[in-house]
Motif scaffolding. Structure first.
Motif, PDB file in Angstrom:
ATOM      1  N   ASP A   1       0.864  -1.180   0.000  1.00 54.39           N
ATOM      2  CA  ASP A   1       0.000   0.000   0.000  1.00 54.39           C
ATOM      3  C   ASP A   1       0.906   1.237   0.000  1.00 54.39           C
ATOM      4  OD1 ASP A   1      -1.591   2.168   0.566  1.00 54.39           O
ATOM      5  OD2 ASP A   1      -2.660   1.215   2.243  1.00 54.39           O
ATOM      6  N   PRO A   2       0.799   2.065  -1.031  1.00 54.39           N
ATOM      7  CA  PRO A   2       1.715   3.217  -1.096  1.00 54.39           C
ATOM      8  C   PRO A   2       1.647   4.126   0.132  1.00 54.39           C
ATOM      9  CG  PRO A   2       0.043   3.313  -2.841  1.00 54.39           C
ATOM     10  CD  PRO A   2      -0.070   1.977  -2.194  1.00 54.39           C
ATOM     11  N   LEU A   3       0.482   4.180   0.778  1.00 54.17           N
ATOM     12  CA  LEU A   3       0.384   5.028   1.973  1.00 54.17           C
ATOM     13  C   LEU A   3       1.125   4.440   3.168  1.00 54.17           C
ATOM     14  CD1 LEU A   3      -3.188   6.605   2.346  1.00 54.17           C
ATOM     15  CD2 LEU A   3      -0.999   7.758   1.986  1.00 54.17           C
ATOM     16  N   GLN A   4       1.427   3.141   3.103  1.00 56.01           N
ATOM     17  CA  GLN A   4       2.128   2.483   4.217  1.00 56.01           C
ATOM     18  C   GLN A   4       3.638   2.427   4.000  1.00 56.01           C
ATOM     19  OE1 GLN A   4       0.383   1.741   6.926  1.00 56.01           O
ATOM     20  NE2 GLN A   4      -1.461   2.422   5.832  1.00 56.01           N
ATOM     21  N   LEU A   5       4.113   2.898   2.854  1.00 60.03           N
ATOM     22  CA  LEU A   5       5.551   2.857   2.585  1.00 60.03           C
ATOM     23  C   LEU A   5       6.271   3.790   3.562  1.00 60.03           C
ATOM     24  CD1 LEU A   5       5.448   3.088  -1.332  1.00 60.03           C
ATOM     25  CD2 LEU A   5       5.937   1.036   0.040  1.00 60.03           C
ATOM     26  N   ALA A   6       7.470   3.390   3.992  1.00 61.22           N
ATOM     27  CA  ALA A   6       8.226   4.207   4.949  1.00 61.22           C
ATOM     28  C   ALA A   6       8.544   5.567   4.337  1.00 61.22           C
ATOM     29  CB  ALA A   6       9.506   3.476   5.347  1.00 61.22           C
ATOM     30  N   ASP A   7       8.924   5.554   3.059  1.00 54.80           N
ATOM     31  CA  ASP A   7       9.265   6.818   2.386  1.00 54.80           C
ATOM     32  C   ASP A   7       8.802   6.731   0.927  1.00 54.80           C
ATOM     33  OD1 ASP A   7      10.367   9.301   1.781  1.00 54.80           O
ATOM     34  OD2 ASP A   7      12.277   8.404   1.188  1.00 54.80           O
ATOM     35  N   PRO A   8       7.521   7.050   0.701  1.00 58.31           N
ATOM     36  CA  PRO A   8       6.957   6.874  -0.649  1.00 58.31           C
ATOM     37  C   PRO A   8       7.794   7.518  -1.771  1.00 58.31           C
ATOM     38  CG  PRO A   8       5.223   7.416   0.906  1.00 58.31           C
ATOM     39  CD  PRO A   8       6.523   7.548   1.653  1.00 58.31           C
ATOM     40  N   PRO A   9       8.319   8.738  -1.584  1.00 57.98           N
ATOM     41  CA  PRO A   9       9.057   9.351  -2.703  1.00 57.98           C
ATOM     42  C   PRO A   9      10.277   8.550  -3.153  1.00 57.98           C
ATOM     43  CG  PRO A   9       8.496  11.021  -1.077  1.00 57.98           C
ATOM     44  CD  PRO A   9       8.152   9.689  -0.469  1.00 57.98           C
ATOM     45  N   SER A  10      10.873   7.785  -2.241  1.00 58.96           N
ATOM     46  CA  SER A  10      12.091   7.067  -2.618  1.00 58.96           C
ATOM     47  C   SER A  10      11.813   5.653  -3.126  1.00 58.96           C
ATOM     48  CB  SER A  10      13.055   6.998  -1.427  1.00 58.96           C
ATOM     49  OG  SER A  10      12.513   6.146  -0.433  1.00 58.96           O
ATOM     50  N   HIS A  11      10.532   5.267  -3.157  1.00 61.86           N
ATOM     51  CA  HIS A  11      10.197   3.894  -3.542  1.00 61.86           C
ATOM     52  C   HIS A  11      10.138   3.750  -5.065  1.00 61.86           C
ATOM     53  CE1 HIS A  11       8.109   0.031  -3.696  1.00 61.86           C
ATOM     54  NE2 HIS A  11       8.537  -0.138  -2.453  1.00 61.86           N
ATOM     55  N   ARG A  12      11.108   3.003  -5.589  1.00 62.88           N
ATOM     56  CA  ARG A  12      11.286   2.935  -7.041  1.00 62.88           C
ATOM     57  C   ARG A  12      10.039   2.416  -7.771  1.00 62.88           C
ATOM     58  NH1 ARG A  12      15.668   1.933 -10.900  1.00 62.88           N
ATOM     59  NH2 ARG A  12      17.214   2.206  -9.287  1.00 62.88           N
TER      60      ARG A  12
END
Ligand SMILES: [Zn+2]
Length: 365
Positions: free
Chosen positions: A211-222
């Protein structure tokens, strides 16, 4: 008409085209790439006073070296304008805003993109009140866009459907605009980062398990970044399918270089199924000097590797006459197949005097 008439008529004000008695067959020419004569374009505002005025403007621009114009309008406008453009030997391209469209806010607020802060552009757009971007993941949005361009592509005499705002809202604005909005966008801030609507989250989750909202740091997630490049690329593909089916071309106004386009607005335009790109190589927006036009153009040309032509968009308000001529030369030195003026109806007589000899240099690579 003489040149003086054109210079007067090119800046005239708004009204509707008169009915045309003209008829003309017109088939879109192939856009040139790399070799042979160059081609030059102008984005125009829809401020055509009458059909005579329109023809005079086009004749003047043609005489000054402009081969194609891009203008916004409805089907009725294009039906009247196209035969006149054909008669003057100028290509007519239908300039549309693609993802940024506010007309469905009341009827379909769910079509609009939602920020990482959870705010929809239907409720509160970022930066300015017209920044209402639709979500590119939604089937209803895709169906609406397909139908819209299908209607335009059916109009005789149009050379291409020209896609502007074919992107997400700027997650980072061009640096020269930061003071205007009192912002320092040294990284991707949640209120400018799109789209985190239920459909986007679900589609990404099905593809990645995340879930993109649960990513630790969405901007850095390739993969999450790539998902968003891909959704815009998919929209371009759907539009191209509709437009090409009616033997028309697709062109696009894009951010200045592949790197800047990915970083600021999530356009991966070097991979798009379009027939030409017109990067907005607006040096002033990036606090660059005029020679940057060549470097930026070269980066785009290299990324395309000769697949489709590239025409460098130049921002006239930041270019006094001598600089406009220099910028055009820098674009061509960078490998552009020509230039596109933003906007063609804002040039002063001195601009045209400086630019026309450069446009007359119809050299090839
Ligand atoms: Zn979405």
């Amino acid at each position: 008409m003489n040149r003086r008439d054109f210079l007067v008529s090119a800046g005239t004000g708004a009204a509707v085209l008169g009915r045309s008695a003209l008829a003309g067959a017109f088939s879109p020419p192939l856009l040139r790439s790399g070799r042979g004569p160059r081609k030059h374009w102008a984005w125009l505002r829809g401020d055509v006073k009458s059909l005579d005025d329109w023809r005079r403007s086009l004749a003047g621009m043609k005489a000054a070296g402009i081969d194609a114009v891009l203008i916004g309008g409805n089907a009725e406008f294009y039906r009247r304008a196209a035969p006149a453009a054909a008669a003057e030997g100028v290509e007519l391209h239908a300039w549309i805003f693609t993802m940024m469209r506010g007309e469905h806010v009341k009827t379909h607020p769910d079509w609009y993109a939602v920020s990482r802060s959870g705010v929809s552009t239907a409720a509160k757009p970022p930066y300015v009140d017209y920044y209402r971007f639709m979500c590119p993941s939604r089937d209803e949005v895709r169906q609406w866009l397909s139908g819209f361009v299908r209607g335009l592509a059916a109009i005789d005499g149009l050379a291409s459907v020209h896609l502007d705002y074919i992107r997400y809202p700027d997650v980072i604005l061009p640096v020269a605009l930061w003071p205007k909005y009192n912002l320092v966008q040294d990284r991707e801030y949640p209120e400018f980062d799109f789209c985190y609507c239920a459909v986007c989250r679900d589609r990404f989750k099905r593809a990645s398990g995340l879930d993109p909202l649960q990513l630790a740091d969405p901007p850095s997630h390739r993969a999450w970044r790539q998902y968003r490049y891909d959704t815009i690329t998919e929209i371009v593909g759907l539009i191209a399918q509709e437009v090409h089916a009616q033997k028309k071309l697709v062109t696009a106004a894009v951010f200045p270089t592949p790197t800047i386009a990915r970083t600021l607005v999530r356009q991966e335009w070097a991979t798009w199924k379009v027939d030409a790109v017109l990067p907005m190589v607006y040096h002033g927006f990036y606090k660059e000097e005029v020679p940057w036009v060549e470097r930026a153009t070269r980066e785009g040309v290299a990324a395309l590797a000769g697949r489709i032509p590239l025409f460098s968009g130049l921002y006239v308000p930041d270019l006094p006459p001598a600089d406009l001529a220099r910028a055009a030369r820098f674009a061509m030195a960078g490998g552009a197949d020509g230039i596109c003026l933003f906007q063609g109806n804002t040039l002063t007589p001195d601009h045209w005097r400086a630019l026309t000899p450069v446009l007359a240099e119809k050299g090839g690579a």
